[in-house]
Design an enzyme around this catalytic site. Structure first.
Site, short mmCIF file in Angstrom:
data_model
loop_
_atom_site.label_atom_id
_atom_site.label_comp_id
_atom_site.label_asym_id
_atom_site.label_seq_id
_atom_site.Cartn_x
_atom_site.Cartn_y
_atom_site.Cartn_z
N TYR A 50 -58.46 8.94 18.36
CA TYR A 50 -57.51 8.68 17.06
C TYR A 50 -56.42 7.30 17.65
O TYR A 50 -55.83 7.38 18.68
CB TYR A 50 -56.64 9.87 16.96
CG TYR A 50 -55.86 9.49 15.61
CD1 TYR A 50 -56.29 9.50 14.36
CD2 TYR A 50 -54.51 9.27 15.80
CE1 TYR A 50 -55.64 9.17 13.30
CE2 TYR A 50 -53.88 8.67 14.67
CZ TYR A 50 -54.15 8.90 13.42
OH TYR A 50 -53.44 8.59 12.41
N TRP A 70 -54.50 3.56 15.80
CA TRP A 70 -54.40 2.60 14.73
C TRP A 70 -55.05 1.32 15.44
O TRP A 70 -55.69 0.37 14.68
CB TRP A 70 -53.15 2.10 14.60
CG TRP A 70 -52.81 2.86 13.05
CD1 TRP A 70 -52.74 4.19 13.08
CD2 TRP A 70 -52.26 2.13 12.10
NE1 TRP A 70 -52.25 4.60 11.73
CE2 TRP A 70 -51.82 3.68 11.34
CE3 TRP A 70 -51.79 1.02 11.50
CZ2 TRP A 70 -51.43 3.24 9.84
CZ3 TRP A 70 -51.33 0.74 10.39
CH2 TRP A 70 -51.11 1.84 9.38
#
Ligand SMILES: Nc1nc2c(c(=O)[nH]1)N[C@H]1C(S)=C(S)[C@@H](COP(=O)(O)OP(=O)(O)OC[C@H]3O[C@@H](n4cnc5c(=O)[nH]c(N)nc54)[C@H](O)[C@@H]3O)O[C@H]1N2
Ligand SMILES: Nc1nc2c(c(=O)[nH]1)N[C@H]1C(S)=C(S)[C@@H](COP(=O)(O)OP(=O)(O)OC[C@H]3O[C@@H](n4cnc5c(=O)[nH]c(N)nc54)[C@H](O)[C@@H]3O)O[C@H]1N2
Ligand SMILES: [Mo]
Length: 768
Positions: free
Chosen positions: A111, A113
């Site tokens: 996970y 960005w």
């Protein structure tokens, strides 16, 4: 006139200035009315001492082979190696684990960005790479919207559709007369958009909304969550918004101001909810007096707000933070229920929104077109976890988890691969995470910088930044797609994630499937062409790739008619059924009720969070900590940049305290303090803020985890990462989201010697 060289980051588009092969400045994009200062401050960091320059292997592994002394992760020095040596080691470990234990023993959920560039998006790259190599245990959901992503499809529609369809700001300006923002609409957060933010307009939009005569109410523990001269601040105890919304609903009903016709025609499950609301079921009416004791808001203010909501066109908004808390489903479900009772759903300027202000493009007037994305391919492994349950998974192989009506079994993870995320930034209860992270045989991280997660790995592979490669930046509802052209040569021996995974695929026999025979430029052309086709469905005519690349930008046409969320459904609920079982808004959900979860029953309720200001046990740790998003950076990215560092207090992350809470502890502005609870402790710099409800402290996320002594369990974090304090608990059995905003702490002045910050220094290197 030649087009300037552009790059895109999640917080904006910047013009790149170069001299002698180095980036000298990043200047705000000329067409951005309100550019973010974050991007302008990072040029020096890109080539600075924090970069990972060569592949590096943890010493025990270098000497003893994979699996050696996993308990020394984060403690051992590193040995720098050649690329071939490191790639052989990583490919060998993937091959060994998949042969001996199966692909489900590889966790590559990864996970994070990563970058705004859509081809070099590292999380997509690592997923694609592992899918081509037989699959991996992945994650579902996000830290951002853990509770919402599972709940909302059951009661309205999937979160991405809501974000894509939310009523556009120009409509709000024209029609909305009362805007009630639970959790505010923080300007700090609207700096950022997933995939870029070429034009920032929240501040302008808020000013126009106020100028148009709309009253704006900020329901939040922090005044700063909504800037503007005429904004009313309604301070509320953290994690109690559902109780406030219940009392507002109770008021509407008590005065017959709820829209029965709309509840009958467009909703299902209201009658059972109403029995709960009035107390017919449990003897407790959820009225203003009841809610006042929970929320700390005077009953008269609740009564008055309910009357104002019913009297005019009202938009209700909830920040994403509301659901990043224990029982975070409830404020979201209640917001929808309250909006349904007001009966303005689908009217221009009325109804509800989820996250106006959470990211730049929420409510933008652009089309919900998303631009290029790298296909990840099918995953042959079906094992997955809700994203925030990672420490539980690593600590408890074979353990069971209830989630959204299913029972999941945790796999036995032997190898972890991370690219484009920073779990030692983002996960809760980091001391527990350290113990969990030392369980698998091998941890591989692709990183640009020596983050805490890189320092906690066995093998670190140096990745390029957006300035060192060609890419395309694009965000849903954003105005511009950006040609992100390579500006400088890779720093040190860094390689693109794509090159790293190509080289690993070669060794694993999956090169053809992973690359499809394309180099980077061929991929960009290919992905662009696919998105150009999709754009037509949104009435967006994109130029040919060659023209786009030469110009450096493509502009998205704004739809002729600005969006009004759920207008079609309102006009004809049969023709525009919602994707719920009933086709309606589900105030009561038979599906959720059938799971029989006491922590998330079949209609919205108030449930006490695990830790909060109203709890009897609040004595030892009497302050509610909100670890919100930082205004000086995106999460942990560029914490070592100039703008983020300039905001620190004696090198530490600020903790904001109400002046009376500070005075009661002998703490003054600028003091270094210790923030602690039973889970951990960190140092921080005190900043006093009268615009904070008493009993609440805030510490933004993102300061790189910097333990005083990594060999000591529960070591003091010197730098101010709030995740050494946060609670690692699923929001409920329904959604298992992250509960970061449910955390109690104590704060004391730190008078001892100040340990040096080492977060931005590379690890120690050993030369064999
Ligand atoms: N206490 C608390 N914790 C929280 C939250 C909270 O509210 N409170 N919020 C949560 C939320 S909503 C989120 S979204 C998460 C965010 O958590 P993350 O997304 O993990 O945080 P980032 O700092 O963005 O991490 C991205 C990492 O990727 C690296 N990177 C960037 N580009 C590239 C690339 O091209 N290649 C490679 N290999 N690496 C790259 C960066 O250097 C950085 O280390 O945090 C969560 N954590
Ligand atoms: N500059 C910057 N912008 C960002 C990010 C970043 O890292 N930096 N991260 C981006 C990401 S990944 C996400 S998911 C979004 C997150 O968007 P949000 O989740 O909305 O962001 P937060 O900053 O956690 O919370 C917003 C405000 O809600 C308030 N709040 C917290 N708990 C409660 C509560 O229980 N009740 C009420 N009424 N208010 C509460 C806090 O005071 C906080 O400042 O932000 C995005 N925007
Ligand atoms: Mo997020």
């Amino acid at each position: 006139m030649s087009t300037p060289l552009l790059t895109s980051m999640h917080w904006g588009v910047y013009e790149v200035e170069r001299e002698a092969g180095r980036v000298t400045a990043l200047r705000p994009f000329a067409q951005d009315p309100d550019p973010s200062p974050i991007g302008s401050s990072i040029a020096a960091a890109v080539t600075g001492p924090t970069r990972v320059r060569r592949p590096a292997v943890r010493r025990s592994v270098y000497e003893g082979g994979p699996g050696a002394a996993p308990e020394r992760r984060g403690i051992d020095p590193f040995v720098e190696t050649s690329w071939d040596e490191a790639l052989d080691l990583v490919a060998g470990e993937i091959a060994r684990v998949r042969a001996a234990r199966g692909n489900a023993s590889i966790y590559a959920g990864s996970y994070g960005w990563a970058s705004a560039g859509r081809f070099h998006h590292a999380q997509s790259q690592v997923h694609r790479f592992m899918n081509c190599a037989g699959g991996y245990t992945g994650h579902v959901g996000t830290y951002s919207l853990g509770a919402a992503r599972t709940l909302m499809p059951r009661i309205v529609m999937p979160m991405d559709d809501i974000i894509g369809q939310m009523t556009a700001w120009p409509v709000l300006e024209e029609h909305c007369r009362l805007f009630v923002a639970f959790g505010g609409m923080p300007g700090k957060n609207a700096q950022v958009g997933t995939g870029g933010a070429s034009q920032h307009w929240l501040r302008g939009g808020l000013a126009r909304l106020a100028a148009a005569g709309c009253s704006i109410v900020n329901v939040s523990p922090a005044r700063a969550d909504l800037e503007g001269a005429k904004v009313e601040w309604l301070p509320i105890r953290p994690n109690t918004d559902a109780a406030l919304m219940l009392a507002l609903a109770h008021e509407l009903r008590a005065h017959g101001r709820h829209n029965r016709a709309f509840l009958d025609s467009h909703c299902t499950g209201y009658p059972a909810f109403e029995r709960y609301l009035t107390g017919a079921g449990d003897g407790q009416p959820k009225d203003a007096r009841w809610a006042s004791a929970i929320t700390g808001i005077a009953a008269e203010r609740i009564v008055e707000l309910a009357a104002r909501m019913a009297a005019q066109r009202t938009m209700l908004n909830a920040s994403w933070s509301l659901q990043r808390a224990d029982h975070g489903e409830q404020p979201y479900w209640m917001l929808v229920t309250l909006a349904a009772m007001l009966g303005q759903v689908g009217l221009p300027g009325g109804g509800f929104g989820l996250g106006y202000g959470a990211i730049n493009n929420a409510g933008a007037d652009g089309a919900a077109f998303s631009g290029p994305t790298l296909p990840q391919g099918p995953n042959a492994v079906k094992t997955h976890i809700p994203v925030a349950r990672i420490a539980d998974m690593l600590l408890d192989p074979g353990g069971r988890l209830e989630f959204d009506g299913q029972t999941l079994a945790y796999p036995d993870i032997r190898l972890v691969y991370w690219a484009g995320g920073n779990p030692f930034h983002h996960h809760q209860d980091l001391n527990r995470m350290v113990a969990a992270w030392r369980r698998p045989d091998t941890v591989v991280v692709n990183e640009q910088y020596w983050t805490a997660s890189a320092k906690m790995a066995d093998v670190v592979l140096p990745a390029t930044t957006m300035l060192e490669r060609d890419d395309i930046g694009s965000a849903t509802r954003d105005r511009f797609m950006v040609a992100m052209k390579r500006a400088i040569d890779p720093v040190g021996e860094a390689r693109d994630d794509y090159a790293i995974f190509s080289a690993l695929s070669e060794r694993l026999g999956s090169h053809a499937a992973y690359t499809e025979g394309r180099d980077t430029m061929q991929w960009l052309r290919h992905l662009y062409a696919a998105s150009r086709e999709r754009a037509k469905g949104f009435d967006i005519a994109l130029p040919e790739f060659g023209e786009f690349w030469a110009r450096g930008l493509a502009e998205m046409a704004v739809p002729a008619k600005a969006a009004v969320f759920l207008a079609g459904f309102r006009a004809d609920p049969k023709a525009h059924r919602l994707p719920t079982p009933s086709g309606r808004i589900e105030i009561g959900s038979d599906t959720i009720a059938s799971f029989r979860y006491d922590d998330c029953p079949g209609h919205p309720v108030w449930r006490e969070p695990a830790e909060w200001l109203g709890a009897a046990h609040a004595g030892r740790y009497p302050l509610h900590l909100l670890s919100n998003q930082p205004h000086t950076k995106l999460h942990s990215q560029y914490d070592h940049g100039a703008y983020s560092r300039a905001n620190k207090i004696r090198g530490r992350e600020p903790v904001l305290l109400n002046p009376e809470d500070a005075a009661a502890r002998g703490i003054s502005e600028g003091d270094v303090v210790r923030v602690f609870n039973a889970r951990g402790a960190c140092l921080a710099g005190a900043r006093l803020d009268a615009g904070l409800l008493r009993g609440v402290v805030t510490m933004a996320t993102g300061a790189w985890y910097d333990p005083l002594d990594a060999a000591v369990a529960g070591a003091l974090d010197k730098h101010g990462n709030p995740n050494v304090l946060t609670l690692d608990k699923g929001t409920s059995r329904l959604t298992q989201g992250c509960s970061a905003h449910t955390t109690m702490v104590e704060v004391e002045r730190h008078d001892g010697p100040l340990p040096a910050i080492t977060a931005f220094e590379p690890p120690h290197f050993h030369t064999p």
